[in-house]
Structure formats: structure tokens, C-alpha cells
Design an enzyme around this catalytic site. Structure first.
Site, short mmCIF file in Angstrom:
data_model
loop_
_atom_site.label_atom_id
_atom_site.label_comp_id
_atom_site.label_asym_id
_atom_site.label_seq_id
_atom_site.Cartn_x
_atom_site.Cartn_y
_atom_site.Cartn_z
N ARG A 89 0.83 -1.21 0.00
CA ARG A 89 0.00 0.00 0.00
C ARG A 89 0.87 1.26 0.00
O ARG A 89 0.47 2.30 -0.50
CB ARG A 89 -0.98 0.01 1.19
CG ARG A 89 -1.80 1.31 1.25
CD ARG A 89 -3.09 1.22 2.06
NE ARG A 89 -2.97 0.40 3.23
CZ ARG A 89 -2.33 0.76 4.35
NH1 ARG A 89 -1.76 1.94 4.44
NH2 ARG A 89 -2.25 -0.07 5.36
N TYR A 142 -15.09 18.34 -15.44
CA TYR A 142 -15.52 16.95 -15.28
C TYR A 142 -16.57 16.90 -14.18
O TYR A 142 -16.36 17.38 -13.07
CB TYR A 142 -14.31 16.07 -14.94
CG TYR A 142 -14.68 14.63 -14.77
CD1 TYR A 142 -15.25 13.91 -15.82
CD2 TYR A 142 -14.50 13.98 -13.57
CE1 TYR A 142 -15.61 12.59 -15.67
CE2 TYR A 142 -14.86 12.65 -13.40
CZ TYR A 142 -15.42 11.96 -14.46
OH TYR A 142 -15.77 10.65 -14.31
N ASP A 215 -6.24 19.92 -13.96
CA ASP A 215 -6.58 18.62 -14.51
C ASP A 215 -6.13 18.63 -15.98
O ASP A 215 -6.74 19.30 -16.82
CB ASP A 215 -8.09 18.38 -14.38
CG ASP A 215 -8.51 17.00 -14.86
OD1 ASP A 215 -7.81 16.42 -15.72
OD2 ASP A 215 -9.56 16.50 -14.39
N LYS A 240 -7.74 7.79 -19.53
CA LYS A 240 -8.04 8.37 -20.85
C LYS A 240 -6.83 8.25 -21.78
O LYS A 240 -6.45 7.17 -22.15
CB LYS A 240 -8.50 9.81 -20.67
CG LYS A 240 -9.56 10.00 -19.56
CD LYS A 240 -10.88 9.30 -19.86
CE LYS A 240 -11.84 9.24 -18.67
NZ LYS A 240 -12.08 10.49 -17.96
#
Ligand SMILES: *Cc1c(COP(=O)(O)O)cnc(C)c1O
Length: 422
Positions: A89, A142, A215, A240
């Protein structure tokens, strides 16, 4: 030289974080201000960096590609030295080449931080906004990012101010109006394709002591490098363009500042939204072809946008490549390329838009974007999409297929609108 870098002068520039942002705002900043100078010490072009960065050491008999390591824990005894792998992790060797390659593409000295999705990366970046803080966001962005901002308002008393990100004066006024925790930027925006004057916004926000997060999913690091303009945080939906094949969900945060990276690293370990090794390996494989895919899909998008603009069944088309597009001048000055997303409003409203989606045979009706395959959707089919996004707006994600095949399919769907029953 690669042809992702149209300005030959760019190849000779070192990536410099100290860019004269004000000069860039009027397009006078040249290649450096576009942010496509090269941080890589060898002065390699981004297309080369995408292929060569993050490779294993070149030793006889060694692999050319990094291995996928499936282990949740690492052999360790006593007090582990800082930086040692301990538990998956906190860090795994499979993340390292991906994080190095993305950082090199964005011009960051610090490795990127991979997260389990774009939203997990965005949640990490938005942790810069404290309880009771103030957050300035684009009114079009978004939709889940905006939903996250609304959630911060509801549960953490954050004042969320929505602005037209293309209206520089309005954004600057908003960050100056009151002490502000963060300016959030998308450019071009999803799905309206508004183009922000990023260097001017960063300069104004920093003058008011406001950090800036960008972003960069739509532009990709090949289209713009916000860190070179001084932005503090870059986030990606790696799902994407970076991964590029619609087969993984993944996100990343990139920062220039080491202390800020430590903060986000601690956030990731604490919140646990970590990426699986297969996804990260696949995303790195996708990134190897980023330059080719972006080059082809951008060229396809510009050609399709040009043809759409002349089609009688089209009411409006938005793509920054179009000379009369509101974002054209700014994108030309600030970006390398115009991206591969088109906004299309067919004549005839929602019914016509839905009819186009239904009639297409090659284009895939689906949400998401940035894959090799061309896809589209009507954004307002989601109740959560901003009410100022037109009901009949189709967002087209142009892929890497043959442009004539794409156009034949699209033109047939549009031509069908005029027929009986339309
Ligand atoms: C898809 C998308 C996101 C969210 O990323 P996920 O990987 O789906 O979590 C964020 N920003 C933009 C611009 C996007 O297109």
C-alpha cells in the site's frame, strides 16, 4: 526531432519552471512559455521520453520492460531504512517506472504518484482544501470533480465558487475576492472545450497566495505542461489518453515540490486508494505510444471538426483548431496541438443528437474518452452534468481510425437527420 514539437527552437530549451507567464498570455512567450521545453537532462523530445523513460537498467540478459511484481509485502527486519519497500500500500516497484515516465513527460523532478482512478487523484489534490476553506472551480469541468466540490461544500463547509475559466478577469476576481485555498483549472474543459489562459491564471493566483491545480487529462503532457507555468499540482485521469486503450481505470498526481509530494504520498498511504500492479503496467505500455496516438487522433479531430463546420445538419461545432472557435487563439498560443475532443450540436436538438448516436456504426456510444476507438455521448443524459451544458451537446472523442471511415459513418448519421421521420 519529433513532429509533436512543431517549434524547432523548443528542442534546444531546457524545461524551466520559471516561465514569464505574463508574456505567455499574449502568445509572445514562444516555445518555452508553451511548456514544451524539455526537463530531461538529455534534451530529448517528449515523444522519445514516452518511449525511453522508466526502462530497467540496460544489462545483458535483462528485460527491456519492467516486470510486474505481485507481492503485498517485502522481506524486512529491524528498523527499515527510509525508502525501503515494506508493504504494497505504501509503494511497489511496479509503480516506479510509470511514475518516473509521467513525471518526465510533465517536466517534474519528483516522481508522479499513481492512484487507483482519476477521481482518487483528484480527491488527493482536493485535500489541499481544508474544512471551511474556499475553492474556485470552473463552472464546466468533469462532472464528478464538480460533484466532489459540492460534497466538500455540504460536509466540510467549503465555499465553492464556480467561474467561467475562459474569462480570465472573472477568475482573477474570484481568487482575489477572499482568502482562497485552491484554484482548480481544467483546460480545455470537459465537455465545453473552453481554453483557460493558464499562465495568466497561475500568475494571478500565486500573487494572491492561492495554489493552483490543473486537470491535464484533455491536453495530455504533450499538449501542455502546467508545471512549467508554475502550477502546483497536475492531475490526470490516466484512464483516458495516457493509458489510451479503454482497458484500465487509473489516475495520477504530479507535483514539482518535494514537500508537496510527501504530503500526497502520505495521503495515498493513509487513504489507501492505490493502484494494482497490472493496471499500472498496462498504463505504462499505453504511454509508450502516447505521441503517435495523440498525433493521429488530433489530426483526425481537426479534419472532422472542419468538415462538421460545413455540414448543413450541424448547428454548432466546437474544436479549438477551428479558426473561429472561441478557444482558437489561446490554444494556438499556449498548447501544442488542439486535442481530440469535439463538441457537436446537430440541428434539431436532443432528438437529433440521440438519433445521430443511434445511427452510428463505427463510433462507439459510450462515456469516457481518450481511447484508440472513436466514441461519443450526449452529456446531459446524465442528470449530474452542469445545467449550462446544452442538452443536445454531443461530446466526440476522436480515435486513431482512418479519418475517411470515421467521416463516412458520421456524415451518414447526420445526413439521415433530414430524412422522413426526422
Ligand atoms: C474521466 C475524467 C476524470 C475522472 O477520472 P477517472 O479515471 O474516471 O476516475 C477526471 N477528469 C477528467 C477531465 C476526465 O475526463
Amino acid at each position: 526531432m519529433d513532429d509533436q514539437t512543431p517549434d524547432p527552437a523548443a528542442a534546444t530549451l531546457e524545461g524551466t519552471p520559471d516561465v514569464d507567464g505574463a508574456g505567455a498570455a499574449d502568445g509572445a512567450g514562444g516555445a518555452d512559455a508553451r511548456g514544451d521545453g524539455h526537463a530531461d537532462p538529455a534534451g530529448l523530445s517528449p515523444a522519445t521520453v514516452a518511449v525511453t523513460s522508466g526502462r530497467p537498467a540496460r544489462v545483458p540478459g535483462g528485460p527491456v520492460n519492467p516486470p510486474v511484481v505481485l507481492s503485498s509485502t517485502y522481506v524486512s527486519a529491524g528498523t527499515p531504512p527510509p525508502g525501503d519497500l515494506l508493504y504494497a500500500r505504501s509503494g511497489t516497484e511496479t509503480w516506479v517506472p510509470f511514475e518516473r515516465t509521467l513525471a518526465d513527460l510533465e517536466g517534474a523532478a519528483q516522481p508522479a504518484l499513481v492512484f487507483s482512478s482519476g477521481m482518487a487523484a483528484i480527491a488527493a489534490a482536493l485535500s489541499l482544501v481544508p474544512v471551511g476553506g474556499r475553492l474556485v472551480v470552473p463552472r464546466h469541468a468533469y462532472q464528478v470533480t464538480l460533484g466532489f466540490a459540492d460534497d466538500l461544500a455540504a460536509r466540510a463547509g467549503v465555499e465553492v465558487v464556480r467561474v467561467d475559466i475562459a474569462d480570465t478577469d472573472a477568475v482573477v476576481a474570484a481568487v482575489r475576492a477572499a482568502p482562497t485555498s485552491l484554484l482548480w483549472v481544467e483546460s480545455p474543459t470537459n465537455p465545453m472545450l473552453e481554453v483557460a489562459d493558464l499562465p495568466a491564471l497561475v500568475a494571478a493566483a500565486h500573487a494572491a497566495d492561492v495554489p493552483v491545480a490543473v486537470d491535464n487529462t484533455f491536453a495530455t503532457p504533450l499538449g501542455q505542461r502546467p508545471l512549467a507555468w508554475g502550477a502546483d499540482v497536475v492531475v490526470h485521469s490516466v484512464t483516458k489518453y495516457l493509458a489510451g486503450h479503454s482497458d484500465v481505470v487509473l489516475g495520477a498526481v504530479v507535483v514539482a515540490d518535494a514537500a508537496l509530494r510527501d504530503r500526497f504520498l502520505a495521503y495515498r498511504t493513509l487513504h489507501g486508494a492505490i493502484a494494482g500492479p497490472w493496471e499500472v503496467w498496462l498504463a505504462l505500455r499505453g504511454m509508450r505510444t502516447l505521441a503517435l496516438r495523440v498525433e493521429r487522433s488530433q489530426a483526425n479531430a481537426a479534419e472532422i471538426a472542419r468538415r462538421l463546420a460545413g455540414h448543413p445538419a450541424v448547428a454548432q461545432v466546437r474544436h479549438p483548431s477551428l479558426p473561429d472557435d472561441p478557444g482558437h487563439e489561446r490554444a494556438t498560443a499556449l498548447m501544442t496541438g488542439y486535442g481530440s475532443i469535439i463538441g457537436l450540436r446537430p440541428a434539431g436538438g436532443v432528438a437529433a443528437a440521440d438519433a445521430v448516436v443511434d445511427a452510428l456504426r463505427l463510433w462507439v456510444p459510450a462515456t469516457s474518452l481518450g481511447g484508440v476507438e472513436s466514441s461519443l455521448e450526449r452529456r446531459r443524459r446524465f442528470a449530474t452534468e452542469s445545467a449550462t451544458v446544452p442538452e443536445d451537446l454531443l461530446r466526440l472523442s476522436v480515435g486513431i481510425e482512418d479519418v475517411e471511415d470515421l467521416w463516412t459513418d458520421l456524415a451518414a448519421a447526420l445526413d439521415g437527420l433530414g430524412g422522413p421521420g426526422a
